[in-house]
Motif scaffolding. Sequence first.
Motif, PDB file in Angstrom:
ATOM      1  N   SER A 254       0.836  -1.192   0.000  1.00 23.28           N
ATOM      2  CA  SER A 254       0.000   0.000   0.000  1.00 23.28           C
ATOM      3  C   SER A 254       0.871   1.242   0.000  1.00 23.28           C
ATOM      4  N   THR A 255       0.249   2.384  -0.332  1.00 20.78           N
ATOM      5  CA  THR A 255       0.985   3.645  -0.306  1.00 20.78           C
ATOM      6  C   THR A 255       1.395   3.994   1.113  1.00 20.78           C
ATOM      7  N   LYS A 256       0.597   3.586   2.094  1.00 23.67           N
ATOM      8  CA  LYS A 256       0.969   3.835   3.487  1.00 23.67           C
ATOM      9  C   LYS A 256       2.259   3.114   3.831  1.00 23.67           C
ATOM     10  N   LYS A 257       2.394   1.857   3.399  1.00 19.20           N
ATOM     11  CA  LYS A 257       3.624   1.116   3.635  1.00 19.20           C
ATOM     12  C   LYS A 257       4.794   1.775   2.904  1.00 19.20           C
ATOM     13  N   SER A 258       4.559   2.265   1.697  1.00 12.43           N
ATOM     14  CA  SER A 258       5.620   2.939   0.955  1.00 12.43           C
ATOM     15  C   SER A 258       6.080   4.184   1.696  1.00 12.43           C
ATOM     16  N   LEU A 259       5.158   4.890   2.317  1.00 12.26           N
ATOM     17  CA  LEU A 259       5.512   6.082   3.083  1.00 12.26           C
ATOM     18  C   LEU A 259       6.334   5.706   4.315  1.00 12.26           C
ATOM     19  N   GLU A 260       5.995   4.619   4.970  1.00 12.48           N
ATOM     20  CA  GLU A 260       6.743   4.182   6.142  1.00 12.48           C
ATOM     21  C   GLU A 260       8.163   3.758   5.784  1.00 12.48           C
ATOM     22  N   GLU A 273       7.137  16.417  -3.105  1.00 10.53           N
ATOM     23  CA  GLU A 273       7.425  15.480  -4.193  1.00 10.53           C
ATOM     24  C   GLU A 273       7.047  14.061  -3.795  1.00 10.53           C
ATOM     25  N   ILE A 274       7.332  13.687  -2.554  1.00 14.45           N
ATOM     26  CA  ILE A 274       6.983  12.347  -2.084  1.00 14.45           C
ATOM     27  C   ILE A 274       5.469  12.172  -2.060  1.00 14.45           C
ATOM     28  N   ALA A 275       4.761  13.192  -1.576  1.00 11.43           N
ATOM     29  CA  ALA A 275       3.301  13.115  -1.545  1.00 11.43           C
ATOM     30  C   ALA A 275       2.727  12.967  -2.952  1.00 11.43           C
ATOM     31  N   ALA A 276       3.293  13.709  -3.904  1.00 10.05           N
ATOM     32  CA  ALA A 276       2.805  13.620  -5.284  1.00 10.05           C
ATOM     33  C   ALA A 276       3.106  12.250  -5.886  1.00 10.05           C
ATOM     34  N   THR A 277       4.280  11.717  -5.600  1.00 12.55           N
ATOM     35  CA  THR A 277       4.660  10.406  -6.137  1.00 12.55           C
ATOM     36  C   THR A 277       3.762   9.300  -5.615  1.00 12.55           C
ATOM     37  N   LEU A 278       3.444   9.347  -4.330  1.00 11.68           N
ATOM     38  CA  LEU A 278       2.611   8.312  -3.717  1.00 11.68           C
ATOM     39  C   LEU A 278       1.121   8.585  -3.864  1.00 11.68           C
ATOM     40  N   GLY A 279       0.763   9.752  -4.379  1.00 17.65           N
ATOM     41  CA  GLY A 279      -0.646  10.088  -4.537  1.00 17.65           C
ATOM     42  C   GLY A 279      -1.346  10.325  -3.214  1.00 17.65           C
ATOM     43  N   GLY A 283      -0.405  16.225   4.110  1.00 23.89           N
ATOM     44  CA  GLY A 283      -0.534  15.961   5.538  1.00 23.89           C
ATOM     45  C   GLY A 283      -0.056  14.577   5.933  1.00 23.89           C
ATOM     46  N   TRP A 284      -0.163  13.610   5.038  1.00 25.97           N
ATOM     47  CA  TRP A 284       0.304  12.263   5.353  1.00 25.97           C
ATOM     48  C   TRP A 284       1.817  12.245   5.538  1.00 25.97           C
ATOM     49  N   VAL A 285       2.522  12.976   4.696  1.00 26.96           N
ATOM     50  CA  VAL A 285       3.976  13.039   4.827  1.00 26.96           C
ATOM     51  C   VAL A 285       4.361  13.767   6.108  1.00 26.96           C
TER      52      VAL A 285
END
Length: 385
Positions: A254-260, A273-279, A283-285
């Motif tokens: 999931s994108t959440k796992k990718s963020l972690e 840039e990270i937020a845009a890449t993960l869609g 605020g999540w970043v």
Amino acid sequence: MSGGTIHLPGGQEVSRFDRYMLSQLMMLFGFFALVLVSVYWVNRAVILFDRLIADGQPISTFVEFTILSLPAVIKLILPIASFAAATYVTNRLSSESELVVMQSTGFSPWRLARPVAIFGLVVGAMMAALSLLLVPLSQTELNQRERQIAETATARLLTEGTFMQPAKGVVFYIREIDGKGILKDVFLSDQSKPDTTVTYTADEAFLIKDEAGPKLIMIDGLAQVVTRNDNRLFTTNFADFTYDISSLLAATSSTKKSLERTPTLELLRAPKEIAATLGLPDGWVAAELHGRIVQIFMCGIAALVGFATLLMGGFSRFGVWQNIVYAFALLIVLEGVRSALVDPVRKDAELWPAMYLAPALGGLLVILILFSKTRSFSRRRVSTP
């Protein structure tokens, strides 16, 4: 206990009492951490072992996955272990009247709290290494190994003349695989959706690797869609069609796992840039970055809350178990505040300072308790003839 001092950076001294209490805190911290990690790991290891061995993986893969998952497990239990060590040591020193003796020699509550604060800094440094560096690295490596295993599992799909069921509701068949790796006469039936059955047939197909997972490219085929609500059949001829095999193998993350898994420095340097890449929203970043930092503070706060709450109840030879319950309740409240503020920050990145409310409240609570105990301690000293 005033002799035999060592010096901290800044000229501060660590007395024999500090060293004694620190040694007790670190010893109990190691014990509780080992017990909690073992309990948590055993629960996860059973599931991991069944999954890997069922997939035909060797024991070495299980050991490798276990080692890579340990940093995340240790990160979860560090605040609990620091709290347990602080409360246990404080309760024991109180029941054995050692803290009473130190107070009688002129140690104020602030002075008694110093070794606990140093202990909190040590545990916070451990959490910083885990949260900011080791956990993202280990999760990244773990994800890469999972992808490799998924590719191995994909290879096991390439079995000639056998109907296979790689996932619930999915049936896969290959008549032949030629010397160039081209799949001949492919049949794929997907009944994973309750209201639709999709059947693909193709003269040829081949597998390709993709960043999102393995894909099956079917050439010169027919797609038949049956809707069960009205029993209608739709057919479509295609020259080529791509089917995501990774969805059958549960290999995508999931994108959440990718963020972690994202390194902390990247979260600091390029959050948008990270937020845009993960869609994901910005605020999540922000919540991920500041959540990692807050966890560092919570380790020290957990230890100080345990110490101060037990100190608030006074010293008794019968122990202070009632205050331990209060301390545990306060820790749950602080953790609840920390968790409750994650969603608002995810919705609005500008609210990131709210992430630090929980450690700020914990620190303020410790200060108030120690200040209250200092005033009562001073009054007792003045009234003593």
